[in-house]
Design an enzyme around this catalytic site. Sequence first.
Site, PDB file in Angstrom:
ATOM      1  N   LYS A 277      34.640  51.507   3.836  1.00 49.74           N
ATOM      2  CA  LYS A 277      34.123  52.540   4.757  1.00 49.74           C
ATOM      3  C   LYS A 277      35.228  53.556   5.081  1.00 49.74           C
ATOM      4  O   LYS A 277      34.974  54.756   5.171  1.00 49.74           O
ATOM      5  CB  LYS A 277      33.586  51.906   6.047  1.00 49.74           C
ATOM      6  CG  LYS A 277      32.314  51.104   5.886  1.00 49.74           C
ATOM      7  CD  LYS A 277      31.096  51.926   5.466  1.00 49.74           C
ATOM      8  CE  LYS A 277      30.571  52.832   6.553  1.00 49.74           C
ATOM      9  NZ  LYS A 277      29.320  53.520   6.154  1.00 49.74           N
TER      10      LYS A 277
ATOM     11  N   TYR B 280      34.863  45.283   3.523  1.00 47.88           N
ATOM     12  CA  TYR B 280      33.832  46.216   3.992  1.00 47.88           C
ATOM     13  C   TYR B 280      34.466  47.415   4.697  1.00 47.88           C
ATOM     14  O   TYR B 280      34.215  48.572   4.340  1.00 47.88           O
ATOM     15  CB  TYR B 280      32.855  45.500   4.948  1.00 47.88           C
ATOM     16  CG  TYR B 280      32.085  46.455   5.843  1.00 47.88           C
ATOM     17  CD1 TYR B 280      31.084  47.271   5.316  1.00 47.88           C
ATOM     18  CD2 TYR B 280      32.370  46.568   7.207  1.00 47.88           C
ATOM     19  CE1 TYR B 280      30.392  48.168   6.132  1.00 47.88           C
ATOM     20  CE2 TYR B 280      31.684  47.442   8.025  1.00 47.88           C
ATOM     21  CZ  TYR B 280      30.690  48.253   7.486  1.00 47.88           C
ATOM     22  OH  TYR B 280      30.019  49.142   8.279  1.00 47.88           O
TER      23      TYR B 280
ATOM     24  N   ASP C  66      33.345  51.839  13.736  1.00 47.91           N
ATOM     25  CA  ASP C  66      34.609  51.604  14.463  1.00 47.91           C
ATOM     26  C   ASP C  66      35.545  50.670  13.695  1.00 47.91           C
ATOM     27  O   ASP C  66      36.747  50.645  13.941  1.00 47.91           O
ATOM     28  CB  ASP C  66      34.350  51.056  15.876  1.00 47.91           C
ATOM     29  CG  ASP C  66      33.589  49.726  15.926  1.00 47.91           C
ATOM     30  OD1 ASP C  66      33.215  49.193  14.864  1.00 47.91           O
ATOM     31  OD2 ASP C  66      33.365  49.230  17.049  1.00 47.91           O
ATOM     32  N   GLU C  67      34.964  49.896  12.730  1.00 51.65           N
ATOM     33  CA  GLU C  67      35.797  48.925  11.994  1.00 51.65           C
ATOM     34  C   GLU C  67      36.903  49.590  11.199  1.00 51.65           C
ATOM     35  O   GLU C  67      37.870  48.928  10.829  1.00 51.65           O
ATOM     36  CB  GLU C  67      34.936  48.103  11.037  1.00 51.65           C
ATOM     37  CG  GLU C  67      33.953  47.232  11.739  1.00 51.65           C
ATOM     38  CD  GLU C  67      33.686  45.920  11.033  1.00 51.65           C
ATOM     39  OE1 GLU C  67      34.385  45.588  10.078  1.00 51.65           O
ATOM     40  OE2 GLU C  67      32.758  45.240  11.469  1.00 51.65           O
TER      41      GLU C  67
HETATM   42  P1  NAD Z   1      21.769  47.840   6.425  1.00 50.78           P
HETATM   43  O1  NAD Z   1      22.543  46.902   5.590  1.00 50.78           O
HETATM   44  O2  NAD Z   1      20.717  47.315   7.343  1.00 50.78           O
HETATM   45  O3  NAD Z   1      21.037  48.927   5.485  1.00 50.78           O
HETATM   46  C1  NAD Z   1      21.670  49.511   4.385  1.00 50.78           C
HETATM   47  C2  NAD Z   1      20.617  50.269   3.562  1.00 50.78           C
HETATM   48  O4  NAD Z   1      21.293  50.922   2.476  1.00 50.78           O
HETATM   49  C3  NAD Z   1      19.545  49.360   2.957  1.00 50.78           C
HETATM   50  O5  NAD Z   1      18.269  49.945   3.115  1.00 50.78           O
HETATM   51  C4  NAD Z   1      19.927  49.314   1.483  1.00 50.78           C
HETATM   52  O6  NAD Z   1      18.816  49.113   0.609  1.00 50.78           O
HETATM   53  C5  NAD Z   1      20.558  50.683   1.285  1.00 50.78           C
HETATM   54  N1  NAD Z   1      21.491  50.701   0.159  1.00 50.78           N
HETATM   55  C6  NAD Z   1      22.508  49.828  -0.095  1.00 50.78           C
HETATM   56  N2  NAD Z   1      23.113  50.148  -1.256  1.00 50.78           N
HETATM   57  C7  NAD Z   1      22.497  51.260  -1.723  1.00 50.78           C
HETATM   58  C8  NAD Z   1      22.665  52.075  -2.873  1.00 50.78           C
HETATM   59  N3  NAD Z   1      23.600  51.789  -3.792  1.00 50.78           N
HETATM   60  N4  NAD Z   1      21.864  53.155  -3.044  1.00 50.78           N
HETATM   61  C9  NAD Z   1      20.918  53.441  -2.131  1.00 50.78           C
HETATM   62  N5  NAD Z   1      20.679  52.687  -1.033  1.00 50.78           N
HETATM   63  C10 NAD Z   1      21.451  51.619  -0.834  1.00 50.78           C
HETATM   64  O7  NAD Z   1      22.846  48.691   7.209  1.00 50.78           O
HETATM   65  P2  NAD Z   1      22.831  49.238   8.721  1.00 50.78           P
HETATM   66  O8  NAD Z   1      23.295  48.173   9.640  1.00 50.78           O
HETATM   67  O9  NAD Z   1      21.537  49.921   8.959  1.00 50.78           O
HETATM   68  O10 NAD Z   1      24.015  50.311   8.630  1.00 50.78           O
HETATM   69  C11 NAD Z   1      23.748  51.641   8.223  1.00 50.78           C
HETATM   70  C12 NAD Z   1      25.038  52.420   8.198  1.00 50.78           C
HETATM   71  O11 NAD Z   1      25.623  52.422   9.490  1.00 50.78           O
HETATM   72  C13 NAD Z   1      26.109  51.844   7.268  1.00 50.78           C
HETATM   73  O12 NAD Z   1      26.760  52.917   6.627  1.00 50.78           O
HETATM   74  C14 NAD Z   1      27.057  51.105   8.198  1.00 50.78           C
HETATM   75  O13 NAD Z   1      28.366  51.093   7.667  1.00 50.78           O
HETATM   76  C15 NAD Z   1      26.968  51.971   9.444  1.00 50.78           C
HETATM   77  N6  NAD Z   1      27.229  51.292  10.718  1.00 50.78           N
HETATM   78  C16 NAD Z   1      26.549  50.148  11.028  1.00 50.78           C
HETATM   79  C17 NAD Z   1      26.757  49.550  12.277  1.00 50.78           C
HETATM   80  C18 NAD Z   1      26.008  48.298  12.678  1.00 50.78           C
HETATM   81  O14 NAD Z   1      26.326  47.719  13.723  1.00 50.78           O
HETATM   82  N7  NAD Z   1      25.029  47.834  11.919  1.00 50.78           N
HETATM   83  C19 NAD Z   1      27.659  50.125  13.178  1.00 50.78           C
HETATM   84  C20 NAD Z   1      28.352  51.282  12.818  1.00 50.78           C
HETATM   85  C21 NAD Z   1      28.097  51.874  11.576  1.00 50.78           C
HETATM   86  O1  DAU Z   2      31.531  47.396  14.517  1.00 44.85           O
HETATM   87  C1  DAU Z   2      30.570  47.982  13.683  1.00 44.85           C
HETATM   88  C2  DAU Z   2      30.206  46.999  12.600  1.00 44.85           C
HETATM   89  O2  DAU Z   2      29.429  45.984  13.234  1.00 44.85           O
HETATM   90  C3  DAU Z   2      29.428  47.620  11.450  1.00 44.85           C
HETATM   91  O3  DAU Z   2      30.256  48.548  10.796  1.00 44.85           O
HETATM   92  C4  DAU Z   2      28.964  46.546  10.454  1.00 44.85           C
HETATM   93  O4  DAU Z   2      28.144  47.134   9.462  1.00 44.85           O
HETATM   94  C5  DAU Z   2      28.180  45.504  11.220  1.00 44.85           C
HETATM   95  O5  DAU Z   2      27.824  44.455  10.337  1.00 44.85           O
HETATM   96  C6  DAU Z   2      28.980  44.965  12.387  1.00 44.85           C
HETATM   97  O6  DAU Z   2      30.123  44.190  11.907  1.00 44.85           O
HETATM   98  P1  DAU Z   2      30.561  42.839  12.625  1.00 44.85           P
HETATM   99  O7  DAU Z   2      31.318  42.025  11.668  1.00 44.85           O
HETATM  100  O8  DAU Z   2      31.212  43.136  13.942  1.00 44.85           O
HETATM  101  O9  DAU Z   2      29.106  42.232  12.951  1.00 44.85           O
HETATM  102  P2  DAU Z   2      28.482  40.763  12.793  1.00 44.85           P
HETATM  103  O10 DAU Z   2      27.132  40.821  13.422  1.00 44.85           O
HETATM  104  O11 DAU Z   2      28.598  40.239  11.417  1.00 44.85           O
HETATM  105  O12 DAU Z   2      29.448  39.898  13.719  1.00 44.85           O
HETATM  106  C7  DAU Z   2      29.626  40.222  15.092  1.00 44.85           C
HETATM  107  C8  DAU Z   2      30.632  39.236  15.659  1.00 44.85           C
HETATM  108  O13 DAU Z   2      30.044  37.937  15.702  1.00 44.85           O
HETATM  109  C9  DAU Z   2      31.885  39.103  14.829  1.00 44.85           C
HETATM  110  O14 DAU Z   2      32.990  38.905  15.702  1.00 44.85           O
HETATM  111  C10 DAU Z   2      31.650  37.831  14.001  1.00 44.85           C
HETATM  112  C11 DAU Z   2      30.790  36.988  14.926  1.00 44.85           C
HETATM  113  N1  DAU Z   2      29.797  36.106  14.263  1.00 44.85           N
HETATM  114  C12 DAU Z   2      28.952  36.665  13.353  1.00 44.85           C
HETATM  115  C13 DAU Z   2      28.005  35.885  12.713  1.00 44.85           C
HETATM  116  C14 DAU Z   2      27.075  36.499  11.689  1.00 44.85           C
HETATM  117  C15 DAU Z   2      29.704  34.764  14.596  1.00 44.85           C
HETATM  118  O15 DAU Z   2      30.468  34.271  15.471  1.00 44.85           O
HETATM  119  N2  DAU Z   2      28.775  33.992  13.974  1.00 44.85           N
HETATM  120  C16 DAU Z   2      27.925  34.489  13.018  1.00 44.85           C
HETATM  121  O16 DAU Z   2      27.103  33.709  12.464  1.00 44.85           O
END
Ligand code: NAD
Ligand code: DAU
Length: 341
Positions: free
Chosen positions: A156, A152, A128-129
């Site tokens: 994306k 980031y 959603d970012e």
């Molecule tokens: P994560 O950081 O936990 O995992 C990323 C994985 O990708 C790791 O296993 C890492 O080793 C691998 N990776 C990184 N660079 C690489 C490369 N060059 N080649 C091969 N592998 C590589 O991430 P996540 O939170 O599991 O997110 C997964 C996907 O979902 C991402 O594309 C992220 O943008 C998307 N996403 C995440 C969230 C969230 O809240 N975490 C929400 C919406 C979308």
């Molecule tokens: O919205 C989807 C995204 O959510 C994904 O695309 C990203 O991969 C994932 O990392 C996440 O991004 P955010 O920046 O929203 O997540 P994060 O957990 O880093 O932070 C969530 C919220 O909390 C954000 O408003 C920042 C705040 N925050 C985060 C950290 C790590 C704090 O206030 N303190 C902290 O220490």
Amino acid sequence: MKILVTGGAGFIGSNYIRMVLQEHTDTEIVNLDALTYAGNLENLADIENDPRYTFIKADMTNAAQVRSVFEAHPNLDAILNFAAESHVDRSLHVGADAFIQTNIAGTQHLLDACRTFKIGRFLQVSTDEVYGSLGPEGRFTETTPLTPNNPYSATKAAADFMVRAAARSYKLDAVTTRCSNNFGPYQFPEKLIPLMIANALEEKPLPVYGDGMHVRDWIYVEDHCRGIDLVLRQGQSGEIYNIGSMHDIPNLELVKTLLAKLGKSESLITFVQDRPGHDRRYAMDALKIQRELGWAPRYSFEQAMQKTIDWYLTHRDWLEHVRSGQYSVYYEKMYSQRAKA
Ligand code: NAD
Ligand code: DAU
């Protein structure tokens, strides 16, 4: 069905692989992962010997390595691209280069290989970012213009456009999912919820950025994984599907809820310097996937939060492992520069 999953050793990818192997006994998974700091084979220890699962250590930024994985597995039906540099703070404070290499160039290498090897379907796991930040009203829909605000999310968004271009230019059968903030088992503790749980368990300060009134829309990782799987199997070619539970709350409220559930004092909350360009509010409209594919979240926020806390409480060894070594260096660097607000 044989699926190549990238980034399967990370948080969402590992949850997806586990779910699919359990629920689709006809599906085989090949997991391509570079094992960066966020990739951890411990996340998959319980399924590593499953005959329908293969792990390949490879780096998506290297086109030759990507091609060799496709050559070794000529019968792939679909590619599911989870792999990414995923942490906003790292993109701001460590640097954007790895994000550009993996999220944009890496995705393009996969798209090129899909074209060469005539792969049936490509699914891009997006976020959603890419839509940027909302004002106090409204929700992101699939037609909201892309206005990413940090390195980031900019990478994306660029990847989403490369996927769109491959679909338009070369008739690649591509679908894109965009999801809100995930939480659940195996999330690396640089992200809000596991970081706050880990700190609270040790009675360390809980660093809340700015005024804590930034809003995120939270979804349990298993619900996200089910949405991805549905789009992979039934989504319309060329379409984008938002995924989200529509549970949007300010960070401070979330942190207070966690503290209450852990039986810890709110005095641990410490307001620290804000994230530069910090997006104020995310909120997803996920009605399209509900209407067209019949997806709905299975877990309420309450249930999911309890399951998540229980998982971290019963996996203290996992938390210890991932927080040892480089994590403490990262934590010190990231949070020592955020003086108390
Ligand atoms: P994560 O950081 O936990 O995992 C990323 C994985 O990708 C790791 O296993 C890492 O080793 C691998 N990776 C990184 N660079 C690489 C490369 N060059 N080649 C091969 N592998 C590589 O991430 P996540 O939170 O599991 O997110 C997964 C996907 O979902 C991402 O594309 C992220 O943008 C998307 N996403 C995440 C969230 C969230 O809240 N975490 C929400 C919406 C979308
Ligand atoms: O919205 C989807 C995204 O959510 C994904 O695309 C990203 O991969 C994932 O990392 C996440 O991004 P955010 O920046 O929203 O997540 P994060 O957990 O880093 O932070 C969530 C919220 O909390 C954000 O408003 C920042 C705040 N925050 C985060 C950290 C790590 C704090 O206030 N303190 C902290 O220490």
